[in-house]
Every structure is written in C-alpha cells, then in structure tokens.
Design a protein around this motif. Sequence first.
Motif, mmCIF file in Angstrom:
data_model
loop_
_atom_site.group_PDB
_atom_site.id
_atom_site.type_symbol
_atom_site.label_atom_id
_atom_site.label_comp_id
_atom_site.label_asym_id
_atom_site.label_seq_id
_atom_site.Cartn_x
_atom_site.Cartn_y
_atom_site.Cartn_z
ATOM 1 N N ILE A 163 6.998 7.678 5.992
ATOM 2 C CA ILE A 163 8.457 8.439 6.299
ATOM 3 C C ILE A 163 8.553 9.628 5.617
ATOM 4 N N LEU A 164 7.921 9.716 4.199
ATOM 5 C CA LEU A 164 8.544 10.938 3.670
ATOM 6 C C LEU A 164 7.263 11.918 4.122
ATOM 7 N N ALA A 165 6.224 11.673 4.521
ATOM 8 C CA ALA A 165 5.350 12.568 5.163
ATOM 9 C C ALA A 165 5.901 13.321 6.320
ATOM 10 N N ASP A 166 6.740 12.642 7.061
ATOM 11 C CA ASP A 166 7.386 13.374 8.117
ATOM 12 C C ASP A 166 8.680 13.997 7.912
ATOM 13 N N CYS A 167 9.207 13.388 6.865
ATOM 14 C CA CYS A 167 10.786 14.072 6.695
ATOM 15 C C CYS A 167 10.651 14.689 5.373
ATOM 16 N N PRO A 168 10.479 15.965 4.954
ATOM 17 C CA PRO A 168 10.242 16.758 4.064
ATOM 18 C C PRO A 168 11.227 16.898 3.092
ATOM 19 N N ARG A 169 12.573 16.159 3.531
ATOM 20 C CA ARG A 169 13.970 16.508 2.681
ATOM 21 C C ARG A 169 14.027 15.237 1.698
ATOM 22 N N ALA A 170 13.485 14.157 2.291
ATOM 23 C CA ALA A 170 13.704 12.752 1.865
ATOM 24 C C ALA A 170 12.669 12.756 0.555
ATOM 25 N N CYS A 171 13.264 11.602 -0.216
ATOM 26 C CA CYS A 171 12.634 11.188 -1.437
ATOM 27 C C CYS A 171 12.816 9.492 -1.455
ATOM 28 N N GLY A 172 11.984 8.974 -2.082
ATOM 29 C CA GLY A 172 12.049 7.660 -2.117
ATOM 30 C C GLY A 172 11.730 6.874 -3.407
ATOM 31 N N MET A 173 12.055 5.388 -3.542
ATOM 32 C CA MET A 173 11.792 4.603 -4.567
ATOM 33 C C MET A 173 10.825 3.410 -4.096
ATOM 34 N N ALA A 174 9.659 3.120 -4.583
ATOM 35 C CA ALA A 174 8.868 2.035 -3.939
ATOM 36 C C ALA A 174 8.841 1.016 -4.919
ATOM 37 N N VAL A 175 9.326 -0.163 -4.689
ATOM 38 C CA VAL A 175 9.518 -1.263 -5.530
ATOM 39 C C VAL A 175 8.433 -2.515 -5.077
ATOM 40 N N ASP A 176 7.733 -3.024 -6.155
ATOM 41 C CA ASP A 176 6.929 -3.969 -5.912
ATOM 42 C C ASP A 176 6.819 -4.892 -7.058
ATOM 43 N N LYS A 177 6.651 -6.531 -6.837
ATOM 44 C CA LYS A 177 6.486 -7.381 -7.815
ATOM 45 C C LYS A 177 5.162 -7.233 -8.224
ATOM 46 N N ASN B 210 -0.265 13.834 -1.120
ATOM 47 C CA ASN B 210 0.667 14.808 -1.821
ATOM 48 C C ASN B 210 1.991 14.833 -1.792
ATOM 49 N N LEU B 211 2.300 13.116 -1.789
ATOM 50 C CA LEU B 211 3.891 13.119 -1.902
ATOM 51 C C LEU B 211 4.201 12.233 -3.314
ATOM 52 N N PHE B 212 3.470 12.401 -4.052
ATOM 53 C CA PHE B 212 3.917 11.843 -5.298
ATOM 54 C C PHE B 212 4.993 12.654 -6.154
ATOM 55 N N ASN B 213 5.401 13.897 -5.671
ATOM 56 C CA ASN B 213 6.696 14.201 -6.784
ATOM 57 C C ASN B 213 7.971 13.943 -5.882
ATOM 58 N N VAL C 130 -1.999 0.722 -5.890
ATOM 59 C CA VAL C 130 -2.560 1.281 -4.877
ATOM 60 C C VAL C 130 -1.568 2.242 -4.078
ATOM 61 N N ALA C 131 -0.278 1.959 -3.983
ATOM 62 C CA ALA C 131 0.684 2.798 -3.574
ATOM 63 C C ALA C 131 0.628 4.155 -4.265
ATOM 64 N N HIS C 132 0.334 4.165 -5.534
ATOM 65 C CA HIS C 132 0.536 5.337 -6.327
ATOM 66 C C HIS C 132 -0.660 6.167 -5.970
ATOM 67 N N SER D 210 1.031 -1.105 -0.070
ATOM 68 C CA SER D 210 -0.110 0.128 -0.039
ATOM 69 C C SER D 210 0.903 1.370 -0.020
ATOM 70 N N GLY D 211 2.185 0.999 0.410
ATOM 71 C CA GLY D 211 3.176 2.203 0.400
ATOM 72 C C GLY D 211 2.950 2.890 1.700
ATOM 73 N N CYS D 212 2.416 2.013 2.708
ATOM 74 C CA CYS D 212 2.188 2.814 3.990
ATOM 75 C C CYS D 212 3.486 3.030 4.682
ATOM 76 N N ILE D 213 4.358 2.391 4.466
ATOM 77 C CA ILE D 213 5.846 2.466 5.211
ATOM 78 C C ILE D 213 6.511 3.845 4.538
ATOM 79 N N LEU D 214 6.906 3.557 3.280
ATOM 80 C CA LEU D 214 7.664 5.036 2.649
ATOM 81 C C LEU D 214 6.793 6.236 2.517
ATOM 82 N N LEU D 215 5.491 6.126 2.564
ATOM 83 C CA LEU D 215 4.807 7.282 2.657
ATOM 84 C C LEU D 215 4.752 7.883 3.850
#
Length: 274
Positions: free
Chosen positions: A120-134, A150-153, A141-143, A113-118
């Motif tokens: 983290i990103l929501a609380d850390c405005p200077r971080a960016c991420g890559m979400a991988v799934d098979k 509002n974390l899409f960028n 859903v993560a998308h 669902s992206g719940c972990i990465l999103l």
Amino acid sequence: MSLSFSEVVRILAEGKIPSPRLEARILFEYLELNQFAPAEGDKEAQLRALLNKRLVHAPLDKILGKREFYKNTFAVSKDVLSPRPDTEILVEAAIDLTEKKIPQKILDLGTGSGCILLSILADCPRACGMAVDKSEAALAVAHHNAKALNLFNRITFVHADWFERDFVEHIGSGFDLVVSNPPYIPTADILTLEPEVRQFDPILALDGGKDGFEHYRRIAELTPHLLKQGGHILLEAGIGQASKIGEIFEHEGLHLIEIRPDLSGIERCVILKK
Ligand code: GLN
C-alpha cells in the motif's frame, strides 16, 4: 553426474509437487542455469539440495527466501506467513481508499512479512503506516523488506499483542485505515491443511482459535478505539467466513460497506467503516 531440466521436472512430479514444470523453471532461473544444458558440478549439488528441501514439501518461496506479491518481491522466512495472491485483493481495495486522499495513517495488525502495508505504501506516496506483530522475528523480516523497498522512513514497527489489555494505549489511535490478515484457521482444521502451510507457515499466523473467529472478535472490540470517525477497516476472510466477520464488526458499531471476492470468486475481503 549431471541433472537435466526434464529430470528435475520428473523428480518434482514424482514427489507430488504441483506445477512441477513451473517450479523446475524457477529453480533453474534461481541458480542461473540454462534449461537446455544439464546442471553439473557445484550447480548440480545446489540443485539437488534445493530439490531435497522441496520434496519434503517446504514451499518454494521459503526455500528461496523470497516471494513475489502484488508489485514487489518480499523476503520471507519460517517466521512469516507466505504472501498469497488471495491477499492482493485487500491491497487493491486499500489503495482505492487511500490513493487520492490527504496523508493517511494506516495500521497493519499482524504484519508478518509486511507485504500488505508495504504494498500500500509503495503505491500511496502520501501515506504512512504502523506495522504491528506479536512476533519479533516477523517484525525483523518486515523491517528488512521496508528497507529493501525504500519505505523505511514512512513506517513504524511495534512489537505488541492485541490480546494485551493496554494494546490501544501502547500503539495509539486516530488511524484512517486498519488492515489485517489475522490468523483465521479453526485450531482443529490446521492438521488438515497442505504440508506447505501446516509445517512451514508459523502456527501463530494460522491459528484462529476454536471456531477461527477469535482474532476477529478481539480486533472488532479494538477497532472503534483505533479508527478515526469515517475511517475504514479491511480484513481478509477465510473461506465462508466473510458474512460472519461482517456481523462481528457490526455488533461493535461498524458499518459493513462491501465484501469483495478474490480472483477465484471466494469472498475474501471485508470492508467496514466507522
Ligand atoms: N490464507 C492462509 C491459508 O488458508 C491462512 C492465513 C490466515 O490464517 N490468515 O492457508
């Protein structure tokens, strides 16, 4: 006909649904019903339809299509593991490591669902991420969740399988932080899980192979190639798995920093450093 709040509680209790009163409250709130007036007409029909799904042990979040996790609400579907409160400990640990640093590049292996990465990103405005799934369906859903929060960028989505030989070439390296809640249930144990999990969480997100450690072993092989020197990896562990996970990763040259318990005292998050 009508259906009162106390009848709903009784129906759920008789169906052996844990926390029937809480779930009845959530259902009433979802349908914008008042607990003190029975449901009638269309609302009653909707309520009965939701109850019928719950009585065959579809989890409430999958029925309603959403779930609270950490500080936000996430869309969920049959294609993603339902976010669990147990996993919030990993999010907190990741935020502790990320918050005060220069821009950080974070990789989430098996994002669902992206719940972990999103979170983290929501609380850390200077971080960016890559979400991988098979699973492409999980990535969709993560998308959706990334857009809603509002974390899409600040996030890239990659459809990939870490058992493929060219995985590192495909996704790149130089990550400051890798996070993962990989599938960790031993194959034979899946049948013993509660129906909410066994029938409604995707098998792809649960099945950890014969001994439950198959994905950890593969991720351990990949981690030295993915992380920057000094970078961290945070892994969720199943019950009783944490110290062996530590050993698997130490065998690949990583250093065990800490094993953090979740709120029930279960060793849940394994933290290692390159
Ligand atoms: N935490 C889930 C469960 O025990 C399993 C998730 C996983 O395999 N990563 O039901």
